[in-house]
Design a protein around this motif. Structure first.
Motif, PDB file in Angstrom:
ATOM      1  N   ARG A 171      20.042  14.523  27.715  1.00 34.49           N
ATOM      2  CA  ARG A 171      21.490  14.598  27.572  1.00 34.49           C
ATOM      3  C   ARG A 171      22.120  14.495  28.951  1.00 34.49           C
ATOM      4  O   ARG A 171      21.852  15.317  29.820  1.00 34.49           O
ATOM      5  CB  ARG A 171      21.943  15.889  26.889  1.00 34.49           C
ATOM      6  CG  ARG A 171      23.446  15.853  26.575  1.00 34.49           C
ATOM      7  CD  ARG A 171      23.929  17.051  25.796  1.00 34.49           C
ATOM      8  NE  ARG A 171      24.211  18.193  26.636  1.00 34.49           N
ATOM      9  CZ  ARG A 171      25.095  19.144  26.329  1.00 34.49           C
ATOM     10  NH1 ARG A 171      25.764  19.082  25.190  1.00 34.49           N
ATOM     11  NH2 ARG A 171      25.277  20.171  27.142  1.00 34.49           N
TER      12      ARG A 171
ATOM     13  N   SER B 144      28.620   2.953  25.826  1.00 36.44           N
ATOM     14  CA  SER B 144      29.405   3.623  24.793  1.00 36.44           C
ATOM     15  C   SER B 144      30.745   4.049  25.377  1.00 36.44           C
ATOM     16  O   SER B 144      30.873   4.239  26.594  1.00 36.44           O
ATOM     17  CB  SER B 144      28.657   4.849  24.274  1.00 36.44           C
ATOM     18  OG  SER B 144      29.362   5.484  23.234  1.00 36.44           O
TER      19      SER B 144
ATOM     20  N   THR C 224      34.823   6.261  18.588  1.00 36.82           N
ATOM     21  CA  THR C 224      33.729   5.914  19.491  1.00 36.82           C
ATOM     22  C   THR C 224      33.273   4.493  19.215  1.00 36.82           C
ATOM     23  O   THR C 224      33.501   3.937  18.116  1.00 36.82           O
ATOM     24  CB  THR C 224      32.527   6.857  19.313  1.00 36.82           C
ATOM     25  OG1 THR C 224      32.074   6.790  17.952  1.00 36.82           O
ATOM     26  CG2 THR C 224      32.886   8.300  19.651  1.00 36.82           C
TER      27      THR C 224
ATOM     28  N   TYR D  48      29.732   1.797  20.346  1.00 35.62           N
ATOM     29  CA  TYR D  48      28.416   1.736  20.980  1.00 35.62           C
ATOM     30  C   TYR D  48      27.961   0.291  21.134  1.00 35.62           C
ATOM     31  O   TYR D  48      28.267  -0.568  20.300  1.00 35.62           O
ATOM     32  CB  TYR D  48      27.382   2.484  20.136  1.00 35.62           C
ATOM     33  CG  TYR D  48      27.637   3.961  20.001  1.00 35.62           C
ATOM     34  CD1 TYR D  48      28.385   4.459  18.948  1.00 35.62           C
ATOM     35  CD2 TYR D  48      27.139   4.856  20.943  1.00 35.62           C
ATOM     36  CE1 TYR D  48      28.639   5.821  18.829  1.00 35.62           C
ATOM     37  CE2 TYR D  48      27.379   6.223  20.834  1.00 35.62           C
ATOM     38  CZ  TYR D  48      28.133   6.692  19.774  1.00 35.62           C
ATOM     39  OH  TYR D  48      28.376   8.040  19.662  1.00 35.62           O
TER      40      TYR D  48
ATOM     41  N   LYS E 129      22.913   1.838  19.428  1.00 34.83           N
ATOM     42  CA  LYS E 129      23.503   2.354  18.195  1.00 34.83           C
ATOM     43  C   LYS E 129      22.448   3.050  17.360  1.00 34.83           C
ATOM     44  O   LYS E 129      21.353   2.520  17.156  1.00 34.83           O
ATOM     45  CB  LYS E 129      24.139   1.198  17.423  1.00 34.83           C
ATOM     46  CG  LYS E 129      25.188   1.611  16.425  1.00 34.83           C
ATOM     47  CD  LYS E 129      25.891   0.374  15.868  1.00 34.83           C
ATOM     48  CE  LYS E 129      26.698  -0.348  16.912  1.00 34.83           C
ATOM     49  NZ  LYS E 129      27.430  -1.506  16.372  1.00 34.83           N
TER      50      LYS E 129
ATOM     51  N   THR F 218      24.506   9.211  21.309  1.00 34.05           N
ATOM     52  CA  THR F 218      25.759   9.763  20.808  1.00 34.05           C
ATOM     53  C   THR F 218      26.626  10.195  21.984  1.00 34.05           C
ATOM     54  O   THR F 218      26.190  10.993  22.822  1.00 34.05           O
ATOM     55  CB  THR F 218      25.519  10.973  19.897  1.00 34.05           C
ATOM     56  OG1 THR F 218      24.671  10.579  18.798  1.00 34.05           O
ATOM     57  CG2 THR F 218      26.831  11.507  19.342  1.00 34.05           C
TER      58      THR F 218
ATOM     59  N   SER G  40      30.067  12.088  23.356  1.00 31.79           N
ATOM     60  CA  SER G  40      30.992  13.141  22.949  1.00 31.79           C
ATOM     61  C   SER G  40      31.715  13.645  24.190  1.00 31.79           C
ATOM     62  O   SER G  40      31.346  13.300  25.324  1.00 31.79           O
ATOM     63  CB  SER G  40      30.253  14.288  22.251  1.00 31.79           C
ATOM     64  OG  SER G  40      29.318  14.893  23.126  1.00 31.79           O
TER      65      SER G  40
ATOM     66  N   GLN H 269      24.214  11.998  24.574  1.00 29.49           N
ATOM     67  CA  GLN H 269      22.936  12.431  24.020  1.00 29.49           C
ATOM     68  C   GLN H 269      22.102  11.189  23.730  1.00 29.49           C
ATOM     69  O   GLN H 269      22.532  10.327  22.957  1.00 29.49           O
ATOM     70  CB  GLN H 269      23.142  13.245  22.743  1.00 29.49           C
ATOM     71  CG  GLN H 269      21.856  13.696  22.071  1.00 29.49           C
ATOM     72  CD  GLN H 269      21.085  14.699  22.908  1.00 29.49           C
ATOM     73  OE1 GLN H 269      21.657  15.620  23.463  1.00 29.49           O
ATOM     74  NE2 GLN H 269      19.771  14.515  22.988  1.00 29.49           N
TER      75      GLN H 269
END
Length: 126
Positions: free
Chosen positions: A19, A49, A58, A60, A65, A69, A71, A82
């Protein structure tokens, strides 16, 4: 002036997870669209992203994809990425970036982003 600092990079075996974080100690990031890009040796910097100001939208790259992720936590002035199921092909320096552009549609071109972090190395081993 916005100053971004990435962290969380490292060496990980194929299939592993990392992360990344991108924090600003200066002005709030809440009014900016934010994005992650990456650059492998000998290659152009490429889009990974992006996320809208409030986090509700969002986008990607096809290559990540379903595995990555994005955020953000505006209360902490921090952006995250992530990364799951990492592959050797994900090896690159990862950069976070902020864009002052307006409009509903998130942008994927690096020229649309106005300020950048210094990057963090991610290495996926086979």
């Amino acid at each position: 002036q916005v100053h971004l600092v990435e962290s969380g990079g490292g060496l990980v075996q194929a299939g592993g997870s990392l992360r990344l974080s991108c924090a600003s100690s200066g002005p709030s990031l809440a009014t900016y669209a934010m994005a992650w890009f990456r650059q492998a040796p000998g290659r152009e910097r490429e889009f990974v992203s992006a996320i809208s100001q409030a986090g509700g939208s969002t986008v990607y790259a096809d290559s990540v994809k379903g595995r990555f992720t994005i955020s953000r936590d505006n209360s902490k002035n921090t952006l995250y990425l992530q990364m799951n199921s990492l592959e050797p092909e994900d090896t690159a320096v990862y950069y976070c970036a902020g864009g002052r552009y307006l409009g509903v549609e998130l942008r994927t071109a690096k020229e649309e982003y106005n300020f950048w972090g210094q990057g963090t190395q991610v290495t996926g081993s086979s």
